[in-house]
Design a protein around this motif. Structure first.
Motif, PDB file in Angstrom:
ATOM      1  N   ALA A 203       7.153  18.219 -12.767  1.00  0.00           N
ATOM      2  CA  ALA A 203       7.332  16.760 -12.780  1.00  0.00           C
ATOM      3  C   ALA A 203       6.079  16.073 -13.286  1.00  0.00           C
ATOM      4  CB  ALA A 203       7.694  16.270 -11.377  1.00  0.00           C
ATOM      5  N   LEU A 204       4.931  16.581 -12.860  1.00  0.00           N
ATOM      6  CA  LEU A 204       3.656  15.992 -13.290  1.00  0.00           C
ATOM      7  C   LEU A 204       3.433  16.204 -14.779  1.00  0.00           C
ATOM      8  CD1 LEU A 204       1.050  14.610 -12.258  1.00  0.00           C
ATOM      9  CD2 LEU A 204       0.078  16.888 -11.990  1.00  0.00           C
ATOM     10  N   VAL A 205       3.643  17.426 -15.246  1.00  0.00           N
ATOM     11  CA  VAL A 205       3.418  17.737 -16.664  1.00  0.00           C
ATOM     12  C   VAL A 205       4.415  16.983 -17.539  1.00  0.00           C
ATOM     13  CG1 VAL A 205       3.491  19.569 -18.388  1.00  0.00           C
ATOM     14  CG2 VAL A 205       2.380  19.976 -16.186  1.00  0.00           C
ATOM     15  N   GLY A 206       5.686  17.018 -17.147  1.00  0.00           N
ATOM     16  CA  GLY A 206       6.710  16.403 -17.984  1.00  0.00           C
ATOM     17  C   GLY A 206       6.597  14.894 -18.063  1.00  0.00           C
ATOM     18  N   THR A 207       6.485  14.236 -16.923  1.00  0.00           N
ATOM     19  CA  THR A 207       6.504  12.772 -16.906  1.00  0.00           C
ATOM     20  C   THR A 207       5.156  12.169 -17.285  1.00  0.00           C
ATOM     21  OG1 THR A 207       8.180  12.866 -15.157  1.00  0.00           O
ATOM     22  CG2 THR A 207       7.072  10.764 -15.515  1.00  0.00           C
ATOM     23  N   LEU A 208       4.095  12.607 -16.595  1.00  0.00           N
ATOM     24  CA  LEU A 208       2.786  12.000 -16.820  1.00  0.00           C
ATOM     25  C   LEU A 208       2.248  12.297 -18.207  1.00  0.00           C
ATOM     26  CD1 LEU A 208       0.345  10.460 -15.764  1.00  0.00           C
ATOM     27  CD2 LEU A 208      -0.514  12.598 -14.795  1.00  0.00           C
ATOM     28  N   LEU A 209       2.295  13.554 -18.622  1.00  0.00           N
ATOM     29  CA  LEU A 209       1.695  13.915 -19.909  1.00  0.00           C
ATOM     30  C   LEU A 209       2.440  13.259 -21.069  1.00  0.00           C
ATOM     31  CD1 LEU A 209      -0.543  15.575 -21.152  1.00  0.00           C
ATOM     32  CD2 LEU A 209       0.989  17.529 -21.237  1.00  0.00           C
ATOM     33  N   THR A 210       3.761  13.263 -21.013  1.00  0.00           N
ATOM     34  CA  THR A 210       4.535  12.661 -22.102  1.00  0.00           C
ATOM     35  C   THR A 210       4.303  11.157 -22.183  1.00  0.00           C
ATOM     36  OG1 THR A 210       6.226  14.355 -21.734  1.00  0.00           O
ATOM     37  CG2 THR A 210       6.842  12.478 -23.090  1.00  0.00           C
ATOM     38  N   SER A 211       4.314  10.496 -21.033  1.00  0.00           N
ATOM     39  CA  SER A 211       4.112   9.039 -21.049  1.00  0.00           C
ATOM     40  C   SER A 211       2.732   8.669 -21.559  1.00  0.00           C
ATOM     41  CB  SER A 211       4.326   8.471 -19.643  1.00  0.00           C
ATOM     42  OG  SER A 211       3.358   8.970 -18.733  1.00  0.00           O
ATOM     43  N   LEU A 212       1.711   9.424 -21.191  1.00  0.00           N
ATOM     44  CA  LEU A 212       0.348   9.124 -21.636  1.00  0.00           C
ATOM     45  C   LEU A 212       0.190   9.309 -23.142  1.00  0.00           C
ATOM     46  CD1 LEU A 212      -1.948  10.666 -18.869  1.00  0.00           C
ATOM     47  CD2 LEU A 212      -1.684   8.263 -19.459  1.00  0.00           C
ATOM     48  N   VAL A 213       0.679  10.422 -23.664  1.00  0.00           N
ATOM     49  CA  VAL A 213       0.449  10.742 -25.070  1.00  0.00           C
ATOM     50  C   VAL A 213       1.202   9.773 -25.986  1.00  0.00           C
ATOM     51  CG1 VAL A 213       0.816  12.475 -26.844  1.00  0.00           C
ATOM     52  CG2 VAL A 213      -0.056  13.155 -24.607  1.00  0.00           C
ATOM     53  N   VAL A 214       2.441   9.472 -25.641  1.00  0.00           N
ATOM     54  CA  VAL A 214       3.213   8.564 -26.496  1.00  0.00           C
ATOM     55  C   VAL A 214       2.674   7.141 -26.389  1.00  0.00           C
ATOM     56  CG1 VAL A 214       5.512   7.670 -26.971  1.00  0.00           C
ATOM     57  CG2 VAL A 214       5.228  10.048 -26.280  1.00  0.00           C
ATOM     58  N   ALA A 215       2.284   6.734 -25.170  1.00  0.00           N
ATOM     59  CA  ALA A 215       1.699   5.398 -25.016  1.00  0.00           C
ATOM     60  C   ALA A 215       0.390   5.282 -25.808  1.00  0.00           C
ATOM     61  CB  ALA A 215       1.452   5.106 -23.541  1.00  0.00           C
ATOM     62  N   ARG A 216      -0.367   6.371 -25.879  1.00  0.00           N
ATOM     63  CA  ARG A 216      -1.607   6.360 -26.650  1.00  0.00           C
ATOM     64  C   ARG A 216      -1.319   6.103 -28.135  1.00  0.00           C
ATOM     65  NH1 ARG A 216      -3.943  11.796 -26.140  1.00  0.00           N
ATOM     66  NH2 ARG A 216      -4.080  11.152 -23.946  1.00  0.00           N
ATOM     67  N   GLU A 217      -0.231   6.659 -28.634  1.00  0.00           N
ATOM     68  CA  GLU A 217       0.121   6.428 -30.034  1.00  0.00           C
ATOM     69  C   GLU A 217       0.539   4.985 -30.258  1.00  0.00           C
ATOM     70  OE1 GLU A 217       2.341   9.117 -32.257  1.00  0.00           O
ATOM     71  OE2 GLU A 217       1.651  10.919 -31.238  1.00  0.00           O
ATOM     72  N   TRP A 218       1.202   4.398 -29.263  1.00  0.00           N
ATOM     73  CA  TRP A 218       1.527   2.976 -29.382  1.00  0.00           C
ATOM     74  C   TRP A 218       0.239   2.151 -29.450  1.00  0.00           C
ATOM     75  CZ3 TRP A 218       5.987   1.057 -30.761  1.00  0.00           C
ATOM     76  CH2 TRP A 218       7.171   1.717 -30.446  1.00  0.00           C
ATOM     77  N   GLU A 219      -0.736   2.489 -28.620  1.00  0.00           N
ATOM     78  CA  GLU A 219      -1.984   1.726 -28.614  1.00  0.00           C
ATOM     79  C   GLU A 219      -2.746   1.866 -29.925  1.00  0.00           C
ATOM     80  OE1 GLU A 219      -4.268   2.955 -25.265  1.00  0.00           O
ATOM     81  OE2 GLU A 219      -3.154   1.730 -23.837  1.00  0.00           O
ATOM     82  N   ARG A 220      -2.755   3.065 -30.502  1.00  0.00           N
ATOM     83  CA  ARG A 220      -3.512   3.315 -31.725  1.00  0.00           C
ATOM     84  C   ARG A 220      -2.784   2.873 -32.983  1.00  0.00           C
ATOM     85  NH1 ARG A 220      -5.668   9.489 -30.345  1.00  0.00           N
ATOM     86  NH2 ARG A 220      -7.112   8.870 -28.663  1.00  0.00           N
ATOM     87  N   GLY A 221      -1.497   2.566 -32.849  1.00  0.00           N
ATOM     88  CA  GLY A 221      -0.735   2.131 -34.004  1.00  0.00           C
ATOM     89  C   GLY A 221      -0.092   3.238 -34.795  1.00  0.00           C
ATOM     90  N   THR A 222      -0.297   4.484 -34.416  1.00  0.00           N
ATOM     91  CA  THR A 222       0.303   5.594 -35.170  1.00  0.00           C
ATOM     92  C   THR A 222       1.806   5.655 -34.986  1.00  0.00           C
ATOM     93  OG1 THR A 222      -0.185   7.066 -33.307  1.00  0.00           O
ATOM     94  CG2 THR A 222      -1.786   6.982 -35.107  1.00  0.00           C
ATOM     95  N   MET A 223       2.313   5.141 -33.864  1.00  0.00           N
ATOM     96  CA  MET A 223       3.759   5.148 -33.646  1.00  0.00           C
ATOM     97  C   MET A 223       4.449   4.206 -34.648  1.00  0.00           C
ATOM     98  SD  MET A 223       6.192   6.482 -31.906  1.00  0.00           S
ATOM     99  CE  MET A 223       5.481   7.140 -30.405  1.00  0.00           C
ATOM    100  N   GLU A 224       3.857   3.037 -34.874  1.00  0.00           N
ATOM    101  CA  GLU A 224       4.429   2.122 -35.861  1.00  0.00           C
ATOM    102  C   GLU A 224       4.404   2.731 -37.257  1.00  0.00           C
ATOM    103  OE1 GLU A 224       2.397   1.303 -33.499  1.00  0.00           O
ATOM    104  OE2 GLU A 224       2.991  -0.574 -32.533  1.00  0.00           O
ATOM    105  N   ALA A 225       3.339   3.474 -37.547  1.00  0.00           N
ATOM    106  CA  ALA A 225       3.254   4.118 -38.866  1.00  0.00           C
ATOM    107  C   ALA A 225       4.367   5.132 -39.051  1.00  0.00           C
ATOM    108  CB  ALA A 225       1.889   4.776 -39.028  1.00  0.00           C
TER     109      ALA A 225
END
Length: 387
Positions: A203-225
């Motif tokens: 639960a920790l690996v699946g939920t926390l790690l995925t949410s952090l990494v994808v949110a980081r891409e939103w912050e850096r703008g790579t998700m929009e790219a």
């Protein structure tokens, strides 16, 4: 017409080939990002081992060697024999005394968990066949330990009474219940805490790690790219999920190896059942992480929501530490939407009992349904647009 049909089929094949290449490129990119990110390795491998060691060595629900004060008001062969039964019990660590007041301060300060008083008239009452009670004073601030002390003290006295009756040739029938504990004969709490902790780790690996990494891409703008490319939302989510799905299975495998070979937890099921159950549980965990990251787009907020909605419910409302049946009815209904509730029971079963597929299939179906709902919500939240 044949040339047109052939052109359409070639175009469809080329489109499939392009989709496959895009998807593999996304998976490769996400895999490299995991390998380059120290926090991913920390959350996926180091933190699970720390949790596993805490549950394996630091947390125990076994009330063994509980400190109690034993007061023998009158030293007789009968009372000394009963006192020896308490001293020889593996459940108690006995401190001897002659007056209850000697231990009252220790009980108040928590240095002992109970006081057992064998009264002065115990030997006479026992010899005459009358009721010969003893007094058990326990620290009620910890109800679980208080119940353990009380029940174990009653068990010691009952066993001692049966042995004395057999020695004196009592004509009263002696009932000796023969107890057998299935699946966990030693009643070791480690054997069900460690398999449950594997679910907490996933639960920790699946939920926390995925949410952090994808949110980081939103912050850096790579998700929009990436959204500005021909990649579809489904391909983007699948490319994000697959590496973390594999990472969750690897983390689970490491935990199982430690549980079996280091902690000595029995494993009576099959690897096929283990990986099927784990894979089914990782789907809602990963879907929840994607949904959190897509709605928040902020690492700090995503981490807080992941802990509040993923880790804490898995820890408190899944039956891992607290029996669901003993919870209020409203909380019991809430536990039905906690995915860890269905995987912990299955993991404990596959470790201690073996493959019981009627139970597994029901829980797997519920987990797959939860995962489908969460992925649909995540896909709707992750729209193919910038902003």
């Amino acid at each position: 017409m044949s040339n047109a049909g052939q052109s359409v089929s070639l175009g469809a094949a080329r489109n499939r080939q392009l989709r496959t290449r895009r998807f593999l490129a996304l998976v490769r990119k996400e895999t490299f990002q995991i390998l380059r990110d120290p926090s991913s390795i920390l959350i996926a491998f180091v933190l699970p081992l720390i949790l596993l060691f805490l549950f394996g060595y630091g947390v125990s629900l076994d009330a063994t060697r509980t400190r109690i004060g034993l007061v023998v008001e009158s030293a007789t062969p009968v009372t000394q024999d009963l006192a020896a039964s308490f001293q020889g019990s593996r459940y108690f660590r006995v401190i001897n005394g002659h007056d209850r007041r000697e231990f009252e301060e220790d009980l108040i300060r928590g240095r002992i968990r109970g006081i057992v008083v064998i009264p002065a008239n115990f030997a006479g009452d026992f010899a005459s066949g009358n009721a010969a009670p003893i007094q058990v004073l326990v620290d009620g601030s910890d109800p679980n330990t208080a119940n353990f002390v009380q029940n174990y003290a009653q068990g010691v006295v009952a066993n001692w009474g049966r042995m004395r009756s057999a020695e004196v040739g009592s004509r009263l029938p002696v009932i000796n219940p023969e107890q057998r504990f299935w699946f966990n004969p030693e009643l070791a709490s480690r054997n069900f805490l460690v398999p449950g902790s594997v679910a907490i780790v996933m639960a920790l690996v699946g939920t926390l790690l995925t949410s952090l990494v994808v949110a980081r891409e939103w912050e850096r703008g790579t998700m929009e790219a990436m959204m500005a490319t021909p990649v579809t939302a489904a391909e983007l989510l699948a490319g994000k999920v697959l590496p973390y799905f594999v990472l969750g299975l690897i983390s689970m495998t490491l935990c199982v190896i430690v549980a079996v070979f280091l902690f000595g937890v029995p494993f009576r099921g099959s690897l096929f059942a283990l990986y099927t159950i784990s894979a089914a549980f990782l789907l809602p965990a990963l879907g929840q992480g994607l949904l959190i990251s897509a709605t928040t787009k902020n690492q700090f907020l995503a981490s807080q929501l992941a802990l509040m909605s993923g880790f804490l419910p898995a820890f408190l409302l899944s039956g891992f530490l607290f029996e669901i049946e003993s919870m209020p009815v409203v909380i019991q209904w809430i536990t039905m939407i906690v995915p860890a509730r269905y995987v912990i029971a299955s993991l404990q079963t596959v470790f201690l009992a073996g493959d019981i597929w009627p139970l597994f299939l029901r829980n797997i179906a519920i987990l797959l349904a939860m995962g489908t709902v969460l992925f649909v919500l995540a896909a709707r939240s992750t729209r193919k647009r910038i902003g």
